[in-house]
Scaffold this motif. Structure first.
Motif, PDB file in Angstrom:
ATOM      1  N   TRP A 117       0.857  -1.194   0.000  1.00 51.10           N
ATOM      2  CA  TRP A 117       0.000   0.000   0.000  1.00 51.10           C
ATOM      3  C   TRP A 117       0.888   1.236   0.000  1.00 51.10           C
ATOM      4  O   TRP A 117       1.654   1.454   0.934  1.00 51.10           O
ATOM      5  N   PRO A 118       0.769   2.111  -1.022  1.00 50.49           N
ATOM      6  CA  PRO A 118       1.810   3.122  -1.262  1.00 50.49           C
ATOM      7  C   PRO A 118       1.664   4.448  -0.526  1.00 50.49           C
ATOM      8  O   PRO A 118       2.661   5.142  -0.327  1.00 50.49           O
ATOM      9  N   GLN A 119       0.445   4.851  -0.157  1.00 49.06           N
ATOM     10  CA  GLN A 119       0.239   6.190   0.415  1.00 49.06           C
ATOM     11  C   GLN A 119      -0.715   6.108   1.614  1.00 49.06           C
ATOM     12  O   GLN A 119      -1.598   5.246   1.643  1.00 49.06           O
ATOM     13  N   PRO A 120      -0.576   7.030   2.589  1.00 49.29           N
ATOM     14  CA  PRO A 120      -1.484   7.014   3.741  1.00 49.29           C
ATOM     15  C   PRO A 120      -2.854   7.587   3.375  1.00 49.29           C
ATOM     16  O   PRO A 120      -2.953   8.610   2.694  1.00 49.29           O
ATOM     17  N   VAL A 121      -3.889   6.907   3.851  1.00 50.75           N
ATOM     18  CA  VAL A 121      -5.264   7.353   3.619  1.00 50.75           C
ATOM     19  C   VAL A 121      -5.980   7.418   4.964  1.00 50.75           C
ATOM     20  O   VAL A 121      -6.020   6.425   5.700  1.00 50.75           O
ATOM     21  N   ARG A 122      -6.512   8.589   5.279  1.00 46.17           N
ATOM     22  CA  ARG A 122      -7.329   8.733   6.481  1.00 46.17           C
ATOM     23  C   ARG A 122      -8.785   8.467   6.121  1.00 46.17           C
ATOM     24  O   ARG A 122      -9.298   8.967   5.115  1.00 46.17           O
ATOM     25  N   VAL A 123      -9.445   7.646   6.949  1.00 46.27           N
ATOM     26  CA  VAL A 123     -10.861   7.347   6.754  1.00 46.27           C
ATOM     27  C   VAL A 123     -11.615   7.778   8.000  1.00 46.27           C
ATOM     28  O   VAL A 123     -11.257   7.387   9.114  1.00 46.27           O
ATOM     29  N   ALA A 124     -12.634   8.592   7.812  1.00 43.54           N
ATOM     30  CA  ALA A 124     -13.516   9.014   8.898  1.00 43.54           C
ATOM     31  C   ALA A 124     -14.929   8.557   8.573  1.00 43.54           C
ATOM     32  O   ALA A 124     -15.403   8.732   7.444  1.00 43.54           O
ATOM     33  N   VAL A 125     -15.612   7.949   9.555  1.00 46.71           N
ATOM     34  CA  VAL A 125     -16.968   7.451   9.341  1.00 46.71           C
ATOM     35  C   VAL A 125     -17.873   7.995  10.432  1.00 46.71           C
ATOM     36  O   VAL A 125     -17.521   7.987  11.609  1.00 46.71           O
ATOM     37  N   THR A 126     -19.034   8.491  10.013  1.00 50.28           N
ATOM     38  CA  THR A 126     -20.034   8.996  10.945  1.00 50.28           C
ATOM     39  C   THR A 126     -21.283   8.132  10.849  1.00 50.28           C
ATOM     40  O   THR A 126     -21.854   7.963   9.763  1.00 50.28           O
ATOM     41  N   TYR A 127     -21.679   7.574  11.977  1.00 51.51           N
ATOM     42  CA  TYR A 127     -22.950   6.868  12.103  1.00 51.51           C
ATOM     43  C   TYR A 127     -23.922   7.805  12.806  1.00 51.51           C
ATOM     44  O   TYR A 127     -23.612   8.351  13.871  1.00 51.51           O
ATOM     45  N   ALA A 128     -25.113   7.995  12.233  1.00 52.60           N
ATOM     46  CA  ALA A 128     -26.113   8.879  12.820  1.00 52.60           C
ATOM     47  C   ALA A 128     -27.484   8.220  12.734  1.00 52.60           C
ATOM     48  O   ALA A 128     -27.850   7.665  11.683  1.00 52.60           O
ATOM     49  N   VAL A 129     -28.231   8.261  13.843  1.00 51.04           N
ATOM     50  CA  VAL A 129     -29.582   7.712  13.850  1.00 51.04           C
ATOM     51  C   VAL A 129     -30.589   8.845  13.991  1.00 51.04           C
ATOM     52  O   VAL A 129     -30.327   9.875  14.615  1.00 51.04           O
ATOM     53  N   ALA A 130     -31.746   8.640  13.375  1.00 54.73           N
ATOM     54  CA  ALA A 130     -32.860   9.569  13.457  1.00 54.73           C
ATOM     55  C   ALA A 130     -34.135   8.752  13.309  1.00 54.73           C
ATOM     56  O   ALA A 130     -34.087   7.526  13.110  1.00 54.73           O
ATOM     57  N   GLU A 131     -35.267   9.419  13.394  1.00 59.42           N
ATOM     58  CA  GLU A 131     -36.544   8.711  13.332  1.00 59.42           C
ATOM     59  C   GLU A 131     -36.662   7.864  12.074  1.00 59.42           C
ATOM     60  O   GLU A 131     -37.220   6.766  12.097  1.00 59.42           O
ATOM     61  N   GLU A 132     -36.087   8.357  10.956  1.00 53.48           N
ATOM     62  CA  GLU A 132     -36.240   7.635   9.692  1.00 53.48           C
ATOM     63  C   GLU A 132     -35.230   6.517   9.498  1.00 53.48           C
ATOM     64  O   GLU A 132     -35.346   5.733   8.556  1.00 53.48           O
ATOM     65  N   GLY A 133     -34.197   6.422  10.365  1.00 52.72           N
ATOM     66  CA  GLY A 133     -33.265   5.312  10.237  1.00 52.72           C
ATOM     67  C   GLY A 133     -31.825   5.698  10.521  1.00 52.72           C
ATOM     68  O   GLY A 133     -31.543   6.675  11.213  1.00 52.72           O
ATOM     69  N   LEU A 134     -30.910   4.905   9.970  1.00 57.81           N
ATOM     70  CA  LEU A 134     -29.472   5.051  10.169  1.00 57.81           C
ATOM     71  C   LEU A 134     -28.830   5.600   8.901  1.00 57.81           C
ATOM     72  O   LEU A 134     -29.111   5.121   7.795  1.00 57.81           O
ATOM     73  N   THR A 135     -27.945   6.592   9.062  1.00 58.09           N
ATOM     74  CA  THR A 135     -27.166   7.124   7.947  1.00 58.09           C
ATOM     75  C   THR A 135     -25.684   6.975   8.263  1.00 58.09           C
ATOM     76  O   THR A 135     -25.247   7.303   9.370  1.00 58.09           O
ATOM     77  N   VAL A 136     -24.924   6.469   7.288  1.00 60.84           N
ATOM     78  CA  VAL A 136     -23.485   6.253   7.447  1.00 60.84           C
ATOM     79  C   VAL A 136     -22.763   7.087   6.391  1.00 60.84           C
ATOM     80  O   VAL A 136     -22.972   6.893   5.189  1.00 60.84           O
ATOM     81  N   THR A 137     -21.924   8.012   6.844  1.00 60.28           N
ATOM     82  CA  THR A 137     -21.196   8.913   5.946  1.00 60.28           C
ATOM     83  C   THR A 137     -19.702   8.660   6.114  1.00 60.28           C
ATOM     84  O   THR A 137     -19.190   8.704   7.233  1.00 60.28           O
ATOM     85  N   THR A 138     -19.024   8.388   5.018  1.00 62.27           N
ATOM     86  CA  THR A 138     -17.596   8.078   5.055  1.00 62.27           C
ATOM     87  C   THR A 138     -16.825   9.080   4.209  1.00 62.27           C
ATOM     88  O   THR A 138     -17.205   9.374   3.073  1.00 62.27           O
ATOM     89  N   THR A 139     -15.739   9.604   4.782  1.00 63.36           N
ATOM     90  CA  THR A 139     -14.857  10.521   4.061  1.00 63.36           C
ATOM     91  C   THR A 139     -13.438   9.967   4.078  1.00 63.36           C
ATOM     92  O   THR A 139     -12.908   9.644   5.145  1.00 63.36           O
ATOM     93  N   ALA A 140     -12.851   9.819   2.900  1.00 65.33           N
ATOM     94  CA  ALA A 140     -11.461   9.380   2.767  1.00 65.33           C
ATOM     95  C   ALA A 140     -10.615  10.551   2.316  1.00 65.33           C
ATOM     96  O   ALA A 140     -11.035  11.342   1.455  1.00 65.33           O
ATOM     97  N   THR A 141      -9.410  10.680   2.887  1.00 62.92           N
ATOM     98  CA  THR A 141      -8.501  11.769   2.538  1.00 62.92           C
ATOM     99  C   THR A 141      -7.114  11.197   2.263  1.00 62.92           C
ATOM    100  O   THR A 141      -6.578  10.437   3.070  1.00 62.92           O
ATOM    101  N   ASN A 142      -6.552  11.549   1.134  1.00 65.31           N
ATOM    102  CA  ASN A 142      -5.188  11.148   0.803  1.00 65.31           C
ATOM    103  C   ASN A 142      -4.217  12.032   1.569  1.00 65.31           C
ATOM    104  O   ASN A 142      -4.102  13.229   1.298  1.00 65.31           O
ATOM    105  N   LEU A 143      -3.503  11.461   2.526  1.00 68.58           N
ATOM    106  CA  LEU A 143      -2.527  12.196   3.322  1.00 68.58           C
ATOM    107  C   LEU A 143      -1.128  12.131   2.734  1.00 68.58           C
ATOM    108  O   LEU A 143      -0.181  12.669   3.325  1.00 68.58           O
TER     109      LEU A 143
END
Length: 301
Positions: A117-143
């Protein structure tokens, strides 16, 4: 310590979810006491990869070998029986909580440069719940200082309370199937007919799948990909995803703890062995961010 590390619980109204510190995988999701994903047992690693976050690539890399910018790469063979690398680099990493509220949590980890694996990658994931369900948002950043490929997947198992999976019907938004040999691509995508069972609904009794499907797309007039599991009484669960999740792997093991047959509906941004084929891989420039969302919600058929 628990093999999954600390368990982070979030809640909003009757919606609740739990997330693991190790791997940042989804541990459970329920609404009004009804489980809509397979809850993970205490004191064990996630069975059958349940809930896992798969980055910086999902699924398999044949023999762990691939080439980037003319340089051969050799990943650790994390599926040793088959001799492949599987499901990325972060499933057993400790993830650091960076933001938390009653209804949401964000965790972050870095896949550092290493063999294969050649380069560092930061991964951030947000799990959020609300009345309508679960939302998962992922952001990857090339460091890193040069470009790097990126693919993302998740490994949730869907369920509808205590309804046996065999009695449920699965409908996929996929319009093509990817032929596999030894769980690796063996040919081009094959279009699914408009009346193919998994496009119009297939009862899962006796169905054994570990199959990849592609060309997942929103229905006309929609902006999200939607896969559904529905019980005989009309209750259901929907896994929705942004169109970048053009692929889905479906796995139906017969032995999920306490529930018999399970059904993993795994949204992926690229197919198996994408580090070799290049199909639908994101390529991140130094400092570039990439974000995608998916989620789970109860539905009524």
């Amino acid at each position: 310590m628990d093999p999954s590390g600390e368990h982070f619980t979030i809640a909003s109204g009757e919606a609740r979810a739990a997330v693991n510190e190790v791997g940042a995988g989804l541990r459970s999701f329920s609404v009004a006491g009804v489980d809509y994903t397979e809850p993970q047992p205490e004191g064990v690693r996630p069975p059958r990869g349940s809930g896992s976050l798969l980055a910086p690539w999902p699924n398999r890399v044949a023999a762990g070998r691939w080439t980037w910018q003319g340089k051969e790469q050799q990943l650790a063979l994390t599926e040793p029986a088959a001799g492949n690398a599987i499901h990325g680099l972060l499933r057993y990493a400790f993830w650091r909580p960076t933001d938390r509220s009653d209804a949401a949590i964000t965790l972050e980890a870095v896949a550092p440069p290493q063999n294969g694996w050649p380069q560092p990658v930061r991964v951030a994931v947000t799990y959020a719940v609300a009345e309508e369900g679960l939302t998962v948002t992922t952001t990857a950043t090339n460091l890193g200082s040069d470009t790097v490929p990126f693919g993302l997947g998740f490994h949730p198992y869907l369920r509808i309370g205590d309804t046996p999976t065999d009695d449920c019907t699965l409908t996929l938004a996929a319009r093509a199937a990817l032929p596999l040999a030894d769980q690796l691509p063996s040919g081009p995508l094959e279009p699914l007919a408009a009346d193919a069972p998994l496009r119009v609904g297939k009862q899962l009794k006796g169905v054994d799948l570990d199959s990849a499907f592609g060309d997942c797309a929103p229905a006309d007039g929609d902006d999200l990909v939607r896969h559904r599991l529905v019980a005989p009484d009309g209750r259901g669960v929907e896994l929705w995803a942004e169109p970048v999740f053009r692929w889905v792997q479906v796995f139906t093991p017969p032995d999920m703890p306490g529930h018999g047959r399970g059904v993993a509906v795994e949204p992926m941004t690229c197919p198996p062995d994408a580090l070799n084929s290049g199909t639908d891989l994101a390529v991140l420039a130094p400092g570039e961010e990439w974000t995608a969302r998916w989620g789970v919600r109860p539905v009524t058929a």
